[in-house]
Write a protein that holds these residues in place. Structure first.
Motif, PDB file in Angstrom:
ATOM      1  N   ILE A  17     -60.930  64.885  50.141  1.00 48.48           N
ATOM      2  CA  ILE A  17     -62.245  64.300  48.816  1.00 48.48           C
ATOM      3  C   ILE A  17     -61.037  63.434  48.381  1.00 48.48           C
ATOM      4  O   ILE A  17     -59.988  63.549  48.083  1.00 48.48           O
ATOM      5  CB  ILE A  17     -63.194  65.339  47.922  1.00 48.48           C
ATOM      6  N   ASP A  18     -61.732  62.297  48.192  1.00 53.97           N
ATOM      7  CA  ASP A  18     -60.689  61.534  47.549  1.00 53.97           C
ATOM      8  C   ASP A  18     -60.441  61.986  45.891  1.00 53.97           C
ATOM      9  O   ASP A  18     -62.205  61.935  45.172  1.00 53.97           O
ATOM     10  CB  ASP A  18     -61.197  59.801  47.311  1.00 53.97           C
ATOM     11  N   PRO A  19     -59.764  61.795  44.842  1.00 53.13           N
ATOM     12  CA  PRO A  19     -60.285  62.341  43.731  1.00 53.13           C
ATOM     13  C   PRO A  19     -60.814  62.111  42.550  1.00 53.13           C
ATOM     14  O   PRO A  19     -61.576  61.621  42.050  1.00 53.13           O
ATOM     15  CB  PRO A  19     -58.617  62.689  43.378  1.00 53.13           C
ATOM     16  N   SER A  20     -60.742  60.170  42.926  1.00 53.73           N
ATOM     17  CA  SER A  20     -60.908  59.556  42.516  1.00 53.73           C
ATOM     18  C   SER A  20     -63.091  59.247  42.107  1.00 53.73           C
ATOM     19  O   SER A  20     -63.601  59.305  40.673  1.00 53.73           O
ATOM     20  CB  SER A  20     -60.338  58.224  42.336  1.00 53.73           C
ATOM     21  N   GLU A  21     -63.237  59.215  43.116  1.00 46.65           N
ATOM     22  CA  GLU A  21     -64.872  59.456  43.941  1.00 46.65           C
ATOM     23  C   GLU A  21     -65.738  60.363  44.223  1.00 46.65           C
ATOM     24  O   GLU A  21     -66.822  60.682  43.683  1.00 46.65           O
ATOM     25  CB  GLU A  21     -65.081  58.485  44.865  1.00 46.65           C
ATOM     26  N   GLY A  22     -65.171  62.013  44.671  1.00 47.91           N
ATOM     27  CA  GLY A  22     -64.686  63.293  44.554  1.00 47.91           C
ATOM     28  C   GLY A  22     -65.405  63.128  46.302  1.00 47.91           C
ATOM     29  O   GLY A  22     -66.626  63.987  46.819  1.00 47.91           O
ATOM     30  N   LEU A  23     -65.440  61.710  46.993  1.00 47.36           N
ATOM     31  CA  LEU A  23     -66.107  61.631  48.900  1.00 47.36           C
ATOM     32  C   LEU A  23     -65.432  62.086  49.696  1.00 47.36           C
ATOM     33  O   LEU A  23     -64.655  62.149  49.321  1.00 47.36           O
ATOM     34  CB  LEU A  23     -66.830  60.657  48.306  1.00 47.36           C
ATOM     35  N   PRO A  24     -66.261  62.165  50.634  1.00 44.64           N
ATOM     36  CA  PRO A  24     -64.853  63.319  51.608  1.00 44.64           C
ATOM     37  C   PRO A  24     -64.186  61.847  52.587  1.00 44.64           C
ATOM     38  O   PRO A  24     -64.596  60.336  52.523  1.00 44.64           O
ATOM     39  CB  PRO A  24     -65.875  63.767  52.608  1.00 44.64           C
ATOM     40  N   LEU A  25     -62.920  62.293  52.880  1.00 45.41           N
ATOM     41  CA  LEU A  25     -62.502  60.843  53.433  1.00 45.41           C
ATOM     42  C   LEU A  25     -63.208  60.613  54.923  1.00 45.41           C
ATOM     43  O   LEU A  25     -63.649  61.127  55.680  1.00 45.41           O
ATOM     44  CB  LEU A  25     -60.804  61.339  53.974  1.00 45.41           C
ATOM     45  N   LEU A  26     -62.490  59.888  54.951  1.00 36.49           N
ATOM     46  CA  LEU A  26     -63.219  58.953  56.320  1.00 36.49           C
ATOM     47  C   LEU A  26     -63.089  60.161  57.558  1.00 36.49           C
ATOM     48  O   LEU A  26     -61.252  60.338  57.961  1.00 36.49           O
ATOM     49  CB  LEU A  26     -62.712  58.021  56.843  1.00 36.49           C
ATOM     50  N   GLY A  27     -63.222  60.998  58.738  1.00 34.39           N
ATOM     51  CA  GLY A  27     -63.184  61.196  59.683  1.00 34.39           C
ATOM     52  C   GLY A  27     -63.284  63.256  59.201  1.00 34.39           C
ATOM     53  O   GLY A  27     -63.168  63.896  60.183  1.00 34.39           O
ATOM     54  N   GLU A  28     -63.737  63.365  57.840  1.00 31.99           N
ATOM     55  CA  GLU A  28     -64.223  64.546  57.908  1.00 31.99           C
ATOM     56  C   GLU A  28     -65.625  64.860  57.616  1.00 31.99           C
ATOM     57  O   GLU A  28     -66.696  64.103  57.215  1.00 31.99           O
ATOM     58  CB  GLU A  28     -63.597  65.481  56.132  1.00 31.99           C
ATOM     59  N   THR A  29     -66.422  66.173  58.262  1.00 33.14           N
ATOM     60  CA  THR A  29     -67.556  66.152  58.914  1.00 33.14           C
ATOM     61  C   THR A  29     -67.748  67.411  57.775  1.00 33.14           C
ATOM     62  O   THR A  29     -70.105  67.637  57.964  1.00 33.14           O
ATOM     63  CB  THR A  29     -67.351  66.982  60.177  1.00 33.14           C
ATOM     64  N   GLU A  30     -67.458  67.694  56.937  1.00 30.48           N
ATOM     65  CA  GLU A  30     -68.293  68.990  55.973  1.00 30.48           C
ATOM     66  C   GLU A  30     -68.222  68.160  53.760  1.00 30.48           C
ATOM     67  O   GLU A  30     -67.841  66.421  53.674  1.00 30.48           O
ATOM     68  CB  GLU A  30     -67.157  69.766  55.175  1.00 30.48           C
ATOM     69  N   TRP A  31     -69.887  68.551  53.822  1.00 32.58           N
ATOM     70  CA  TRP A  31     -69.552  67.932  52.398  1.00 32.58           C
ATOM     71  C   TRP A  31     -69.075  68.912  51.564  1.00 32.58           C
ATOM     72  O   TRP A  31     -69.028  69.741  51.346  1.00 32.58           O
ATOM     73  CB  TRP A  31     -71.376  67.372  52.194  1.00 32.58           C
ATOM     74  N   PRO A  32     -68.406  68.415  50.019  1.00 33.03           N
ATOM     75  CA  PRO A  32     -67.690  69.203  48.886  1.00 33.03           C
ATOM     76  C   PRO A  32     -68.934  70.134  47.902  1.00 33.03           C
ATOM     77  O   PRO A  32     -69.770  69.747  48.602  1.00 33.03           O
ATOM     78  CB  PRO A  32     -66.836  68.722  48.560  1.00 33.03           C
ATOM     79  N   CYS A  33     -68.389  71.667  47.570  1.00 29.44           N
ATOM     80  CA  CYS A  33     -69.196  72.006  47.419  1.00 29.44           C
ATOM     81  C   CYS A  33     -69.678  71.496  45.670  1.00 29.44           C
ATOM     82  O   CYS A  33     -68.817  70.403  45.205  1.00 29.44           O
ATOM     83  CB  CYS A  33     -67.906  73.276  46.874  1.00 29.44           C
ATOM     84  N   ALA A  34     -70.627  71.928  45.305  1.00 31.82           N
ATOM     85  CA  ALA A  34     -71.144  71.412  44.004  1.00 31.82           C
ATOM     86  C   ALA A  34     -70.474  71.161  42.392  1.00 31.82           C
ATOM     87  O   ALA A  34     -70.673  70.957  42.129  1.00 31.82           O
ATOM     88  CB  ALA A  34     -72.968  72.193  44.164  1.00 31.82           C
ATOM     89  N   GLU A  35     -69.340  72.070  42.934  1.00 26.49           N
ATOM     90  CA  GLU A  35     -68.508  72.753  41.635  1.00 26.49           C
ATOM     91  C   GLU A  35     -67.557  70.904  41.789  1.00 26.49           C
ATOM     92  O   GLU A  35     -66.502  71.301  41.306  1.00 26.49           O
ATOM     93  CB  GLU A  35     -67.951  73.189  41.829  1.00 26.49           C
ATOM     94  N   THR A  36     -67.531  70.313  42.509  1.00 24.91           N
ATOM     95  CA  THR A  36     -66.452  69.344  42.667  1.00 24.91           C
ATOM     96  C   THR A  36     -66.015  68.274  41.439  1.00 24.91           C
ATOM     97  O   THR A  36     -64.884  68.647  41.183  1.00 24.91           O
ATOM     98  CB  THR A  36     -66.833  68.631  43.811  1.00 24.91           C
ATOM     99  N   PRO A  37     -66.998  67.386  40.794  1.00 29.58           N
ATOM    100  CA  PRO A  37     -66.937  67.324  39.726  1.00 29.58           C
ATOM    101  C   PRO A  37     -66.204  67.676  39.144  1.00 29.58           C
ATOM    102  O   PRO A  37     -64.864  67.460  38.042  1.00 29.58           O
ATOM    103  CB  PRO A  37     -68.049  67.317  39.334  1.00 29.58           C
ATOM    104  N   VAL A  38     -65.939  69.923  38.744  1.00 23.34           N
ATOM    105  CA  VAL A  38     -65.347  70.564  38.012  1.00 23.34           C
ATOM    106  C   VAL A  38     -63.741  70.461  38.473  1.00 23.34           C
ATOM    107  O   VAL A  38     -62.874  70.544  37.425  1.00 23.34           O
ATOM    108  CB  VAL A  38     -65.541  71.673  37.932  1.00 23.34           C
TER     109      VAL A  38
END
Length: 218
Positions: A65-86
């Motif tokens: 993921i991009d640490p500034s936005e918390g979004l998956p990088l291009l090519g990633e197929t999964e979504w990050p966990c709910a605790e990503t902001p922490v």
């Protein structure tokens, strides 16, 4: 989204993250789909995917993921966990933070378990550091997060909580109803901090033997 530098051994990092999650599941720290892990990977952050069984986790269950936005990088197929902001708040605020471990085992989701273990009567006020006398400081406290936490607000709350932390407190953050977050310069250090939280509580926080940080490579 600007291009991000990734480590050459990112695939090995994926395997390491998955192996650590499986180990923590067997040790009782990550029952079912609970818990999450993250590692720095160059400019990006590698983190466990959302809502997955940690006992069956493999390298495909991780996401860059991009640490500034918390979004998956291009090519990633999964979504990050709910605790990503922490996770991102800790990675962004602590200069030596390379790894974050989040556990949600039985008894590790509310402040009162630490108060009981430290000899206190009842839960402390939200946001205050717990102290247990000769045993030293307890983890930094943070109130419960909303169902969909705002990354910016979460980062501000984490920074404020850590700024209030007493000297000598363990490298740990307890988020009410979410669990304990520990961190370090590598997985071994983050797992050692987790063991320290359990020891300071003076009561077992989950079943099974504690993970052995010496058994994990950087």
């Amino acid at each position: 989204m600007k291009p991000l530098y990734l480590r050459e051994d990112t695939e090995r990092q994926r395997e390491r993250l998955a192996a650590t999650a499986r180990h923590l599941h067997r040790s009782g720290w990550m029952p079912g789909t609970s818990g999450s892990l993250s590692l720095r990977s160059g400019d990006a952050v590698l983190i466990t995917a959302h809502d997955l069984d940690k006992g069956r986790m493999d390298a495909r269950d991780t996401v860059l993921i991009d640490p500034s936005e918390g979004l998956p990088l291009l090519g990633e197929t999964e979504w990050p966990c709910a605790e990503t902001p922490v996770h991102l708040a800790l990675h962004g605020y602590l200069p030596d933070c390379e790894t974050v471990v989040h556990v949600r085992a039985a008894g590790v989701t509310t402040p009162d378990v630490f108060a009981r273990g430290a000899g206190h009567a009842g839960p402390p006020a939200a946001g205050r550091n717990l102290r247990c006398g000769p045993g030293g400081s307890m983890p930094t406290m943070l109130p419960a997060l909303p169902a969909r936490p705002d990354p910016g607000r979460t980062a501000d709350e984490v920074r404020a909580a850590l700024d209030r932390t007493a000297a000598g407190a363990p490298a740990a953050l307890l988020v009410a109803d979410t669990g304990v977050f520990t961190w370090g310069r590598d997985l071994g250090e983050a797992l050692a901090a987790l063991d320290g939280v359990e020891e300071r509580s003076r009561s077992p926080l989950r079943p099974g033997a504690a993970p052995d940080p010496a058994g994990w490579t950087r």
